[in-house]
Write a protein that holds these residues in place. Structure first.
Motif, PDB file in Angstrom:
ATOM      1  N   ASN A  93       0.785  -1.242   0.000  1.00  0.00           N
ATOM      2  CA  ASN A  93       0.000   0.000   0.000  1.00  0.00           C
ATOM      3  C   ASN A  93       0.817   1.291   0.000  1.00  0.00           C
ATOM      4  O   ASN A  93       0.373   2.304  -0.502  1.00  0.00           O
ATOM      5  CB  ASN A  93      -0.982   0.039   1.173  1.00  0.00           C
ATOM      6  N   CYS A  94       1.996   1.295   0.606  1.00  0.00           N
ATOM      7  CA  CYS A  94       2.837   2.491   0.593  1.00  0.00           C
ATOM      8  C   CYS A  94       4.296   2.059   0.605  1.00  0.00           C
ATOM      9  O   CYS A  94       4.611   0.886   0.819  1.00  0.00           O
ATOM     10  CB  CYS A  94       2.522   3.408   1.779  1.00  0.00           C
ATOM     11  N   THR A  95       5.206   3.010   0.392  1.00  0.00           N
ATOM     12  CA  THR A  95       6.624   2.679   0.268  1.00  0.00           C
ATOM     13  C   THR A  95       7.237   2.352   1.624  1.00  0.00           C
ATOM     14  O   THR A  95       6.698   2.688   2.688  1.00  0.00           O
ATOM     15  CB  THR A  95       7.396   3.836  -0.365  1.00  0.00           C
ATOM     16  N   PHE A  96       8.410   1.714   1.569  1.00  0.00           N
ATOM     17  CA  PHE A  96       9.121   1.365   2.794  1.00  0.00           C
ATOM     18  C   PHE A  96       9.448   2.617   3.617  1.00  0.00           C
ATOM     19  O   PHE A  96       9.298   2.628   4.842  1.00  0.00           O
ATOM     20  CB  PHE A  96      10.416   0.624   2.464  1.00  0.00           C
ATOM     21  N   LEU A  97       9.914   3.653   2.957  1.00  0.00           N
ATOM     22  CA  LEU A  97      10.335   4.851   3.679  1.00  0.00           C
ATOM     23  C   LEU A  97       9.152   5.626   4.249  1.00  0.00           C
ATOM     24  O   LEU A  97       9.277   6.282   5.279  1.00  0.00           O
ATOM     25  CB  LEU A  97      11.170   5.743   2.764  1.00  0.00           C
ATOM     26  N   GLU A  98       8.009   5.544   3.606  1.00  0.00           N
ATOM     27  CA  GLU A  98       6.803   6.145   4.185  1.00  0.00           C
ATOM     28  C   GLU A  98       6.419   5.438   5.483  1.00  0.00           C
ATOM     29  O   GLU A  98       6.053   6.079   6.475  1.00  0.00           O
ATOM     30  CB  GLU A  98       5.648   6.089   3.184  1.00  0.00           C
ATOM     31  N   LYS A  99       6.530   4.126   5.481  1.00  0.00           N
ATOM     32  CA  LYS A  99       6.278   3.364   6.704  1.00  0.00           C
ATOM     33  C   LYS A  99       7.300   3.744   7.783  1.00  0.00           C
ATOM     34  O   LYS A  99       6.963   3.900   8.965  1.00  0.00           O
ATOM     35  CB  LYS A  99       6.373   1.855   6.421  1.00  0.00           C
ATOM     36  N   ALA A 100       8.575   3.860   7.339  1.00  0.00           N
ATOM     37  CA  ALA A 100       9.628   4.174   8.303  1.00  0.00           C
ATOM     38  C   ALA A 100       9.427   5.549   8.938  1.00  0.00           C
ATOM     39  O   ALA A 100       9.671   5.734  10.141  1.00  0.00           O
ATOM     40  CB  ALA A 100      10.987   4.105   7.608  1.00  0.00           C
ATOM     41  N   ARG A 101       9.005   6.526   8.157  1.00  0.00           N
ATOM     42  CA  ARG A 101       8.786   7.873   8.698  1.00  0.00           C
ATOM     43  C   ARG A 101       7.683   7.850   9.747  1.00  0.00           C
ATOM     44  O   ARG A 101       7.803   8.488  10.812  1.00  0.00           O
ATOM     45  CB  ARG A 101       8.421   8.827   7.565  1.00  0.00           C
ATOM     46  N   ILE A 102       6.613   7.111   9.486  1.00  0.00           N
ATOM     47  CA  ILE A 102       5.521   7.006  10.462  1.00  0.00           C
ATOM     48  C   ILE A 102       5.999   6.294  11.724  1.00  0.00           C
ATOM     49  O   ILE A 102       5.730   6.735  12.851  1.00  0.00           O
ATOM     50  CB  ILE A 102       4.324   6.257   9.846  1.00  0.00           C
ATOM     51  N   ALA A 103       6.718   5.167  11.546  1.00  0.00           N
ATOM     52  CA  ALA A 103       7.209   4.416  12.708  1.00  0.00           C
ATOM     53  C   ALA A 103       8.152   5.262  13.546  1.00  0.00           C
ATOM     54  O   ALA A 103       8.093   5.251  14.792  1.00  0.00           O
ATOM     55  CB  ALA A 103       7.908   3.145  12.236  1.00  0.00           C
TER      56      ALA A 103
END
Length: 531
Positions: A93-103
């Motif tokens: 659903n979204c990129t790895f780095l988008e997930k990382a920024r949220i985390a």
């Protein structure tokens, strides 16, 4: 080399993607006393983060399992749940780095992204997210499930990436097995040839012998047909692997049981004990051969049942595989050097095509392969060896030896060093021809010994290049030139190239001049020995 390709394909990881894809280890520890630990494979991007090389410098974090979410929005998880923890979420659903920024914004110190498909390179553009500093790694979803089952719900994890070993000493075992099998198979073929030459002097046995030899001789036409069949079979495996893999396993069980029986029966035949016989359907058979057949069948059945038991099933597979290769080398007969050159040359080209060229064919216009799961076209051989769709069943066409050096590769790729049957059988057929030519021309085993040594040199060269390039190597690329060139040089030096190229004429003379009288037979034998 249908055989050779599948054989070796398990070794290859060629045509790497252009983006950075580094292998590492996730070290997980349970909460028991003493704690249970286990290692798992991860894929990370070394351009984004630098992992410690040893556990001594690694920091452990409590793992929070959030595989019920893909973490494309901070609203998906309660506030404070991730603080100072390692978090695992699902891919999509979204990129790895988008997930990382949220985390990272929610206080996580490590992000693991679980994937149900095959692990691939992490390729987002890091320059768009310069503020992301936490480690990001891709892990198999099945490993997360296993972690929960083996270690419990409270798990501490850390990431590290040990350097690759300079040399895997399991290759020494592979080398010894391969050279032993080729040398013994060639010698056994020479013994059979000597018995055939002696049988020529017996008119009553000659016709039976000729028919038997005709059924197992590879001519240039049958060589080409064999390679075409291998091509077709490999392509069919690529598209219908999930069903055909069980056909190959069944064929291997049957062929290896028969091969093991033939090998052991040849040894038992030299023992002058236990030769009592029983009569069945007007035929007599030795009792010890009945027990031998039962034993060989049982060995194949046990392997088939426990083939995925990595702790010991590889030993039984190697025994059955060596027997299969020995029987193949002894049974299939190359009539001349010309047929050997055609066979080895075509299989080498076959190897190169299905490894280096097919990735450009399997890639469609969208950059996906036929299975739609890889942006870079995949080698058909590699796909078949690894099992398309991540199939856990592997083709039993390799010699396997557990890797002795611990590294991320043993977790991410293959925990075994592999050598395909084709890398033994294909050059082995040339070694066997050299041995038979020695017998026919009474040349003191010079061809056989030289070709066997050349095979050993080719194997060493393969391992040296493997160690230097840190990449699986197509063994035939080195074995074929070494064996063919050496055999040619020996024949040229001895001024026997014409005879060596066309093969001994004793079979042809026997077939053309067969009249049933001793004079014709003796003449054919004399011509064979005189060469």
């Amino acid at each position: 080399m249908g055989a050779a390709g599948l054989l070796r394909a398990a070794l290859w990881a060629l045509l790497l993607p252009l983006v950075a894809a580094d292998e590492g280890i996730l070290h997980a520890s349970g909460s028991g006393v003493p704690p249970i630990t286990k290692d798992y494979c991860i894929i990370y991007n070394s351009n984004w983060v630098s992992l410690p090389k040893t556990l001594d410098n690694a920091t452990f974090r409590t793992l929070e399992n959030l595989t019920s979410t893909v973490l494309c929005s901070s609203a998906e998880v309660p506030s404070g749940l991730m603080k100072d923890k390692a978090v695992v979420v699902m891919r999509g659903n979204c990129t790895f780095l988008e997930k990382a920024r949220i985390a990272q914004s929610l206080g996580a110190k490590m992000l693991l992204i679980a994937s149900k498909s095959r692990l691939s390179a992490i390729s987002d553009n890091k320059t768009d997210f310069e503020d992301v500093t936490l480690p990001i790694a891709l892990i198999r979803y099945n490993d997360i499930v296993d972690m929960q089952l083996v270690l419990g719900k409270e798990v501490n994890v850390t990431l590290y990436s040990p350097p690759l070993p300079e040399f895997d000493y399991s290759m020494v075992v592979i080398f010894l097995i391969a050279v032993f099998t080729v040398a013994l198979g060639g010698y056994w073929s020479g013994v059979a040839e000597l018995e055939n030459l002696k049988a020529v002097a017996s008119p009553g046995e000659r016709e039976t012998r000729w028919k038997k030899e005709e059924n197992v001789t590879f001519t240039p036409v049958t060589v080409i047909l064999f390679v075409v069949i291998c091509c077709v079979m490999l392509v069919l495996l690529y598209f219908f692997y999930k069903w055909l893999v069980y056909v190959i396993i069944s064929v291997f069980c049957l062929a290896s049981a028969m091969s093991l029986y033939n090998c052991l029966a040849a040894l038992i035949g030299e023992i002058p004990f236990g030769q009592c016989r029983i009569t069945c359907s007007n035929k007599t058979i030795e009792v010890r051969l009945i027990f031998l057949a039962i034993f060989c069948t049982a060995a194949a059945v046990v392997w088939a049942v426990f083939r995925n038991e990595d702790r010991w099933a590889w030993i039984l597979q190697d025994i059955l595989g060596v027997a299969f290769c020995l029987n193949f080398i002894k049974t299939l007969k190359m009539p001349n050097f010309k047929s050997c050159v055609i066979l080895l040359g075509l299989l080498l080209l076959y190897d190169v095509f299905f490894v280096f060229i097919t990735p450009f064919i399997t890639k469609d216009n969208n950059g996906l392969n036929f299975y739609g799961n890889d942006k870079n076209g995949a080698s058909i051989m590699v796909e078949v060896a690894a099992g398309p769709f991540g199939n856990s069943e592997k083709l039993p066409v390799v010699i396997r030896v557990p890797r002795l050096e611990h590294s991320a590769s043993t977790l991410c790729d293959l925990p075994f060093s592999l050598l395909g049957f084709g890398d033994i059988i294909v050059p082995g057929l040339l070694v066997a021809y050299c041995r038979r030519f020695d017998v026919q021309t009474r040349s003191s085993s010079i061809y056989y010994i030289s070709c066997t040594i050349a095979y050993a040199v080719g194997m060493v060269l393969t391992f040296v290049v493997l160690a230097l390039m840190k990449m699986g190597q197509p063994a035939l690329l080195y074995l074929v030139p070494c064996t063919l060139i050496t055999s040619s040089l020996v024949a040229w030096r001895r001024k026997e190239m014409k005879k060596f190229w066309k093969g001994s004429s004793y079979q042809m003379m026997e077939h053309l001049d067969y009249t049933g009288n001793e004079e014709s037979t003796a003449s054919a034998t004399e011509q064979s020995g005189g060469q």
